[in-house]
Design a protein around this motif. Structure first.
Motif, mmCIF file in Angstrom:
data_model
loop_
_atom_site.group_PDB
_atom_site.id
_atom_site.type_symbol
_atom_site.label_atom_id
_atom_site.label_comp_id
_atom_site.label_asym_id
_atom_site.label_seq_id
_atom_site.Cartn_x
_atom_site.Cartn_y
_atom_site.Cartn_z
ATOM 1 N N SER A 91 44.514 42.113 53.007
ATOM 2 C CA SER A 91 45.108 41.009 52.116
ATOM 3 C C SER A 91 45.482 39.734 52.712
ATOM 4 O O SER A 91 45.166 38.865 52.109
ATOM 5 C CB SER A 91 46.399 41.431 51.843
ATOM 6 O OG SER A 91 47.488 41.783 53.014
ATOM 7 N N SER A 93 45.948 41.402 40.792
ATOM 8 C CA SER A 93 46.145 41.246 42.081
ATOM 9 C C SER A 93 47.563 41.587 42.606
ATOM 10 O O SER A 93 47.873 41.917 43.645
ATOM 11 C CB SER A 93 45.673 39.886 42.804
ATOM 12 O OG SER A 93 46.384 38.927 42.046
ATOM 13 N N LEU A 126 39.453 40.902 45.058
ATOM 14 C CA LEU A 126 39.972 41.737 44.365
ATOM 15 C C LEU A 126 39.576 42.993 45.150
ATOM 16 O O LEU A 126 40.151 44.183 45.429
ATOM 17 C CB LEU A 126 39.585 41.802 42.969
ATOM 18 C CG LEU A 126 40.193 41.003 42.142
ATOM 19 C CD1 LEU A 126 39.914 41.364 40.619
ATOM 20 C CD2 LEU A 126 41.787 41.315 42.117
#
Lengths: 440, 181
Positions: free
Chosen positions: A158, A208, A128
Motif C-alpha cells: 500500500s 481502493s 489497484l
C-alpha cells in the motif's frame, strides 16, 4: 551560493546530528565512546552524500532542502530504532540502502516526470494491482492483512500504491479538470459532473477504499480517501467535493464504529482510554506516559525509559507506529516539536514546488505527494498523541519498515524531479546561463 | 565523565536541530525572493545596484517620433469604413492553439470540433458545429449555431448573432480570439 552547495551544507548538519545521536545511544548503553559510533555517522552521511552527488549531476536545479530534511528524519529514526531494537537497526540500514538504490533508479528511469503523465492509466492499474495482490497473496499480522512475504522480505504494497495512485490522479484530473468542475446534473440536490468523467474516478475511489477496508488497513484507507478528495479539490477548486468526501467519510466511519469491533475499540479507547488501561487502551496510555516522561528537554538519546529489564519495549510496536513516543521521551517536548517542524518544512517545500510548477500535471503531482506525506504524518502523530483515533500507519522516514522508507525516498525523487524541471523552465537551465555568460 | 558527555550531546542535538530548522527557513525565504527579482531583470547581467533605463540616441528618438506619427495616420484611416479592412482573429488564449496564431477572415468561416470546420477547435467544450463568422457589408458578425456551451463576445453570451468591433473578445469553449481589422 548554489542550490547544491546549500544542500551539502545542510547535509553536513544532518550528519552531525546523526553522529551525535548515535554516539549518545551507544554511550548510554555501553558507557563508552569508541570509533564504531563515529564510523556509523560517516556511513550514514555517505549514503546521502552519494544521493547528493546524483542530484548534483542529474537534477542540479532541484530544491536544496528536501534531501537534508529527509536525511535528518531518517537519521533520527534509525538511531531510535537502534536504541530500541539494535538487531532491527541493521535491517533498517539495509532498507535505507535499498531505498537509496530505488531513488537512483527512479531518477534514471523516469528522468522527466512529465513522461509519467503518459502512463497514467498504467499507474492507476499498478496502484489497484498492488492492493489486489495484497489481498490475494498477503499474510495476516496483528489482524490486518498488509504484507506480502516474498524472497525472504515482507513488503507493504500500500505504501507504493499510494505513489501510483497520486500519479494516476494527477494525470487524470489534470486532463479532465475542466469537465469535472462543471456540474451537469443533480443527485439529491448535490451538483455532480458528467458521469462519463466522474465515473472512473468514483470507481477507483470505491475500489481502493473497499480493498483497504477489507485488509483492515484503516490508516491507509483514510489516507487514500483524503488524497482523492484533496486532489479533486485542487484540480477543480470546487469545495463541494470536500464537503461530499467529508460527509461520505463521516458516514463510513460511523458505520465502521458501529459494525467493526476492531474500529469500535479504537474509537472508545480514543474517547476515554482509562477504563481499558490493561486491555485495549494499554498501548495508547503507555504511549502517553512515555511522551509525558520526556519532559521539556527529554532524557537524551539512549537514556530514556523505553525498555523493561527484559528488553521488551514499554509500548508495544514502539519501533514502528509508536516511534514518535520514543522520540518525545528521549528528546523531550523541544525535540518532538522539532521533528514535527521538520515534517512541516518538508510539506512547505512540497507545496512551494507545486505552486511554482509551470503546468497542471506537475502542480497536482507535487501537491498530491506533499499532501499524502503530510497527512500520513498527521494521522500517526495524531493517533499516538490521542488527538485523533489511532490508526496504524508508519511515520515517514522514521518508523521501522522497509516499504515505508523506500516508497518515501521515491516520493522525494519525484518531488526533486518536478522541482528541477520547474526551475529550468522558470530561470533557464544552468548550462544555458553559463554559456550566455561565457559569450559575454 | 560520560554523564557530562551525554548531557552535552543532549543539549547539542537540540541546538543543532533548531539551528537546522531556522537556517532552512532563513535560506529558503531568501531564495524565494531571488527568482522573482531575476524574472523582472533583463537577460543581460547588470552591475549590482543599477537598473535598466531606456536611453535613445537622437536618431532613435526621431524614428520613434515617426512611428507615433504613422500611428496617427493609421488611426485616421479607420474613419474610412469602406477602406480595405483586413479582418482577422488572433488567438489570445487557448488550451490547444498556440497564443498569437492569426486566422484571416474572408467569406463565411465556421468554427467547431468537426474536422470539416474552417477553424477546428478539438476541445471538450466546443460543439461540432459551434459558431460561424459572417461578413455583412464591411462588418463581421459572429453567429452561434446552437452550440451546447455558447459563444461569448466580451463575456456576453451571443443569442443569434453579434457584431464584432475592433478588439472584441470572442470566446468559444476555452479559446479566446481577439478580433482585429
Amino acid at each position: 551560493m548554489s542550490r547544491r552547495s546549500i544542500e551539502l551544507l545542510f547535509l553536513v548538519i544532518a550528519g552531525a546530528v546523526s553522529t551525535m545521536a548515535y554516539v549518545s545511544v551507544y554511550a548510554g548503553r555501553f558507557r563508552e565512546i569508541n570509533r564504531v559510533s563515529i564510523i556509523y555517522g560517516l556511513v550514514f552521511v555517505s549514503i546521502f552524500f552519494l544521493l547528493h552527488l546524483l542530484v548534483r549531476f542529474v537534477l542540479p536545479q532541484a530544491d536544496p532542502f528536501l534531501l537534508p530534511i529527509t536525511a535528518l528524519l531518517a537519521a533520527i529514526g534509525l538511531t531510535e530504532i537502534f536504541r530500541i531494537r539494535p538487531a532491527l537497526a541493521l535491517t533498517q540500514g539495509q532498507w535505507l540502502l535499498v531505498g537509496a538504490g530505488l531513488f537512483v533508479l527512479t531518477v534514471f528511469i523516469v528522468r522527466d516526470h512529465m513522461k509519467l503523465d503518459h502512463y497514467r492509466y498504467i499507474m492507476g492499474a499498478i496502484g489497484l494491482g498492488l492492493l489486489v495482490a495484497t489481498i490475494v497473496l498477503g499474510t495476516t499480522v496483528n489482524g490486518a492483512k498488509l504484507w506480502i512475504h516474498a524472497f525472504g522480505f515482507s513488503i507493504q504494497p500500500s505504501e507504493f500504491a499510494k505513489l501510483a495512485i497520486v500519479i494516476f490522479l494527477a494525470g487524470y484530473l489534470n486532463d479532465k479538470k475542466a469537465l469535472l468542475s462543471v456540474p451537469t446534473h443533480h443527485v439529491l440536490g448535490i451538483p455532480l459532473p458528467a458521469a462519463k468523467y466522474f465515473g472512473p474516478l468514483l470507481i477507483m475511489w470505491v475500489l481502493s477504499l473497499a480493498m483497504l477496508i477489507f485488509m483492515k488497513d484503516f490508516g491507509m484507507a483514510l489516507l487514500f480517501m483524503s488524497i482523492f478528495v484533496a486532489l479533486m479539490y485542487m484540480a477543480t477548486t470546487r469545495i463541494v467535493y470536500v464537503v461530499l468526501g467529508g460527509g461520505l467519510f463521516a458516514a463510513a466511519a460511523a458505520i465502521a464504529v458501529a459494525v467493526v469491533p476492531h474500529v469500535q475499540d479504537r474509537f472508545t479507547t480514543w474517547l476515554d482510554p482509562w477504563p481499558y488501561a490493561s486491555t485495549s487502551g494499554y498501548q495508547l496510555l503507555q504511549s502517553l506516559f512515555t511522551i509525558a516522561d520526556g519532559g521539556v528537554l527529554g532524557a537524551g538519546f539512549g537514556r530514556g525509559f523505553l525498555l523493561y529489564a527484559n528488553r521488551q519495549p514499554v509500548v508495544p510496536d514502539l519501533q514502528t507506529d509508536f516511534i514518535f513516543a520514543a522520540i518525545a521521551n528521549e528528546t523531550g517536548l523541544l525535540g518532538a516539536a522539532g521533528v514535527i517542524l521538520l515534517y512541516v518544512l518538508f510539506m512547505w517545500r512540497g507545496f512551494r514546488i507545486a505552486v511554482w510548477a509551470p503546468d497542471g500535471f506537475s502542480k497536482l503531482l507535487a501537491a498530491g505527494l506533499a499532501f499524502a506525506f503530510g497527512l500520513q504524518t498527521f494521522i500517526i502523530i495524531g493517533g499516538v498523541t490521542r488527538l485523533i483515533p489511532l490508526t496504524g500507519i508508519t511515520l515517514p522516514f522514521v518508523s521501522y519498515g522497509g516499504s515505508s522508507i523506500t516508497a518515501n525516498l521515491m516520493l522525494v525523487a519525484l518531488l526533486l524531479m518536478v522541482s528541477h524541471r520547474t526551475n529550468v523552465v522558470r530561470e533557464g537551465s544552468d548550462l544555458e546561463r553559463r554559456r550566455l555568460a561565457e559569450r559575454g | 565523565m560520560i554523564d557530562i558527555v551525554l548531557l552535552v550531546l543532549k543539549i547539542g542535538i537540540l541546538v543543532l536541530l533548531y539551528l537546522f530548522i531556522w537556517q532552512v527557513v532563513k535560506t529558503a525565504v531568501a531564495t524565494v525572493r531571488a527568482p522573482a527579482g531575476a524574472a523582472a531583470a533583463p537577460d543581460v547581467a547588470l552591475p549590482e545596484g543599477s537598473r535598466p533605463v531606456a536611453v535613445f540616441t537622437p536618431a532613435e528618438r526621431e524614428s520613434r517620433r515617426e512611428d507615433r506619427l504613422s500611428e496617427r495616420t493609421m488611426a485616421g484611416d479607420k474613419l474610412d469604413f469602406t477602406g480595405h479592412i483586413d479582418p482577422r482573429l488572433i488567438v489570445e488564449q487557448s488550451p490547444i492553439v498556440p497564443t498569437g496564431v492569426v486566422f484571416p477572415l474572408h467569406g463565411w468561416i465556421t468554427v467547431g470540433r468537426a474536422s470539416s470546420s474552417d477553424v477546428v477547435l478539438d476541445e471538450h467544450f466546443v460543439s461540432s458545429t459551434h459558431a460561424r463568422f459572417v461578413p455583412r457589408g464591411s462588418f463581421y458578425f459572429v453567429e452561434d449555431l446552437g452550440s451546447t456551451n455558447g459563444t461569448f463576445v466580451n463575456e456576453k453570451q451571443v443569442s443569434g448573432e453579434a457584431q464584432l468591433k475592433l478588439d472584441s473578445r470572442v470566446r468559444i469553449g476555452e479559446t479566446v480570439f481577439r478580433y482585429e481589422e
